[in-house]
Design a protein around this motif. Structure first.
Motif, PDB file in Angstrom:
ATOM      1  N   VAL A   1       0.854  -1.173   0.000  1.00  0.00           N
ATOM      2  CA  VAL A   1       0.000   0.000   0.000  1.00  0.00           C
ATOM      3  C   VAL A   1       0.896   1.231   0.000  1.00  0.00           C
ATOM      4  N   ASN A   2       0.566   2.160  -0.870  1.00  0.00           N
ATOM      5  CA  ASN A   2       1.291   3.421  -0.936  1.00  0.00           C
ATOM      6  C   ASN A   2       0.263   4.551  -0.959  1.00  0.00           C
ATOM      7  N   ALA A   3       0.459   5.567  -0.126  1.00  0.00           N
ATOM      8  CA  ALA A   3      -0.443   6.718  -0.087  1.00  0.00           C
ATOM      9  C   ALA A   3       0.392   7.990  -0.016  1.00  0.00           C
ATOM     10  N   TYR A   5      -0.022  12.610  -0.174  1.00  0.00           N
ATOM     11  CA  TYR A   5      -0.905  13.776  -0.092  1.00  0.00           C
ATOM     12  C   TYR A   5      -0.092  15.024  -0.373  1.00  0.00           C
ATOM     13  N   TYR A  20      -4.104  13.863  -3.887  1.00  0.00           N
ATOM     14  CA  TYR A  20      -3.625  12.709  -3.141  1.00  0.00           C
ATOM     15  C   TYR A  20      -3.870  11.463  -3.972  1.00  0.00           C
ATOM     16  N   ILE A  22      -3.754   6.863  -3.754  1.00  0.00           N
ATOM     17  CA  ILE A  22      -3.562   5.612  -3.023  1.00  0.00           C
ATOM     18  C   ILE A  22      -3.355   4.503  -4.048  1.00  0.00           C
ATOM     19  N   THR A  23      -2.309   3.727  -3.841  1.00  0.00           N
ATOM     20  CA  THR A  23      -1.992   2.602  -4.704  1.00  0.00           C
ATOM     21  C   THR A  23      -1.936   1.344  -3.850  1.00  0.00           C
TER      22      THR A  23
END
Length: 102
Positions: A1-3, A5, A20, A22-23
């Motif tokens: 998980v990558n986030a 902002y 932002y 999210i991956t």
């Protein structure tokens, strides 16, 4: 998980809105040789710049940009070859010279 902002800010004459993303990625090994991967990038479609404003000579311009960064990638990787190969240790060509100098 990558986030990530990016907060709203000013850059030179521009007011830049927040962005932002999210991956999410998953990887699973099936057996000894097959590996399956699934990646969903920018799953909420929020990485595009929705608000960019500037004012030059009293004229205010407001616009947005859509980078279309949302995608899903599925990958299957198969490893060919024999894993049970015995490797023989080899010496270097100058081993005889090194033994004589000792």
């Amino acid at each position: 998980v990558n986030a990530w902002y990016n907060a709203p800010h000013r850059a030179n004459v521009f007011e830049i809105g927040s962005t932002y993303g999210i991956t999410i990625g998953l990887r699973h090994k099936v057996g000894r040789h097959l590996q399956l991967s699934l990646l969903a990038n920018d799953i909420f479609d929020t990485a595009s710049l929705r608000f960019l404003a500037s004012e030059v000579n009293g004229v205010r311009s407001v616009y947005g940009q859509n980078y279309a960064l949302r995608y899903v990638r599925f990958t299957a990787a198969y490893q060919f070859g024999n894993e049970d190969i015995n490797v023989r240790e080899r010496g270097f060509g100058n081993d005889g010279v090194r033994r004589r100098s000792n």
